[in-house]
Design a protein around this motif. Structure first.
Motif, PDB file in Angstrom:
ATOM      1  N   ALA A  53       5.376  48.410  61.981  1.00 52.03           N
ATOM      2  CA  ALA A  53       6.791  48.057  62.132  1.00 52.03           C
ATOM      3  C   ALA A  53       7.585  48.429  60.885  1.00 52.03           C
ATOM      4  N   ALA A  54       7.010  48.168  59.711  1.00 58.83           N
ATOM      5  CA  ALA A  54       7.702  48.493  58.462  1.00 58.83           C
ATOM      6  C   ALA A  54       7.863  50.007  58.311  1.00 58.83           C
ATOM      7  N   LYS A  56       7.911  52.267  60.658  1.00 55.84           N
ATOM      8  CA  LYS A  56       8.870  52.757  61.656  1.00 55.84           C
ATOM      9  C   LYS A  56      10.299  52.456  61.217  1.00 55.84           C
ATOM     10  N   ALA A  57      10.533  51.248  60.691  1.00 58.94           N
ATOM     11  CA  ALA A  57      11.879  50.880  60.235  1.00 58.94           C
ATOM     12  C   ALA A  57      12.331  51.763  59.079  1.00 58.94           C
ATOM     13  N   ILE A  58      11.402  52.146  58.221  1.00 63.43           N
ATOM     14  CA  ILE A  58      11.728  52.988  57.064  1.00 63.43           C
ATOM     15  C   ILE A  58      11.859  54.452  57.474  1.00 63.43           C
ATOM     16  N   GLY A  59      11.126  54.834  58.514  1.00 66.50           N
ATOM     17  CA  GLY A  59      11.164  56.221  58.966  1.00 66.50           C
ATOM     18  C   GLY A  59      10.110  57.096  58.326  1.00 66.50           C
ATOM     19  N   ALA A  79      11.429  51.293  51.046  1.00 68.10           N
ATOM     20  CA  ALA A  79      12.572  51.343  51.964  1.00 68.10           C
ATOM     21  C   ALA A  79      13.823  51.844  51.246  1.00 68.10           C
ATOM     22  N   VAL A  84      16.912  52.854  53.289  1.00 69.56           N
ATOM     23  CA  VAL A  84      16.867  51.755  54.253  1.00 69.56           C
ATOM     24  C   VAL A  84      16.911  50.452  53.459  1.00 69.56           C
ATOM     25  N   ALA A  88      16.647  45.345  56.653  1.00 75.00           N
ATOM     26  CA  ALA A  88      16.381  46.034  57.914  1.00 75.00           C
ATOM     27  C   ALA A  88      14.883  46.027  58.225  1.00 75.00           C
ATOM     28  N   VAL A  89      14.070  46.156  57.192  1.00 75.87           N
ATOM     29  CA  VAL A  89      12.620  46.110  57.367  1.00 75.87           C
ATOM     30  C   VAL A  89      12.195  44.697  57.751  1.00 75.87           C
ATOM     31  N   ASP A  91      13.999  42.499  59.288  1.00 69.83           N
ATOM     32  CA  ASP A  91      14.436  42.298  60.678  1.00 69.83           C
ATOM     33  C   ASP A  91      13.478  42.963  61.666  1.00 69.83           C
ATOM     34  N   ALA A  92      12.985  44.151  61.322  1.00 69.20           N
ATOM     35  CA  ALA A  92      12.032  44.847  62.195  1.00 69.20           C
ATOM     36  C   ALA A  92      10.715  44.078  62.278  1.00 69.20           C
TER      37      ALA A  92
END
Length: 153
Positions: A53-54, A56-59, A79, A84, A88-89, A91-92
């Protein structure tokens, strides 16, 4: 990690440094839950969800995130380096945790009351996970500390 984040947020990515089943002289074999798969992914499912999840949130890829954390950066620092926000991380991670809790309730593994209690702790645990910086003497993944000194290599 995450009881959807559960203990995994309390745990750190430092646990990813374990290669195969380890044996500690004092405690015997370590449980499979804290060792890695052959391809480097952690066996601990909640930690695996948090890392995924982390990342993916960071890309970035999970492997890149793990490498950065092993190199001494926090997930928050990684991040920010990728544009990012750490929130946001977080929250993900909370969203992933809530998703796992909902699935556990639907499968009958936990009650809704248990899910609510665990869900109340997700944000705090996710924040701790994101902000943790692995120190050079972090003993996770390298045996247990002893009263006599630092962790055994």
């Amino acid at each position: 990690m995450i009881v959807a984040l559960g203990a995994a947020a309390g745990m750190t990515l430092a646990g990813l440094g374990i290669a195969g089943a380890q044996v500690d002289e004092a405690t015997g074999p370590r449980p499979a839950a804290v060792t890695k798969h052959a391809d480097g992914r952690p066996r601990h499912p909640r930690l695996r969800v948090a890392v995924a999840a982390a990342a993916k949130a960071i890309g970035i890829s999970e492997a890149d995130l793990v490498t950065a954390v092993k190199g001494g950066q926090s997930v928050a620092q990684v991040a920010q380096a990728h544009g990012v926000t750490p929130q946001a991380v977080v929250d993900a991670l909370v969203a992933a945790g809530k998703q796992r809790l909902a699935a556990a309730v639907a499968a009958g593994r936990i009650t809704q009351a248990q899910a609510d209690a665990r869900g109340a702790r997700l944000a705090e645990r996710a924040t701790r996970f994101v902000n943790h910086v692995r120190s050079a003497d972090d003993h996770r993944g390298r045996g247990r500390r002893t009263q006599e000194g630092p962790a055994r290599a």
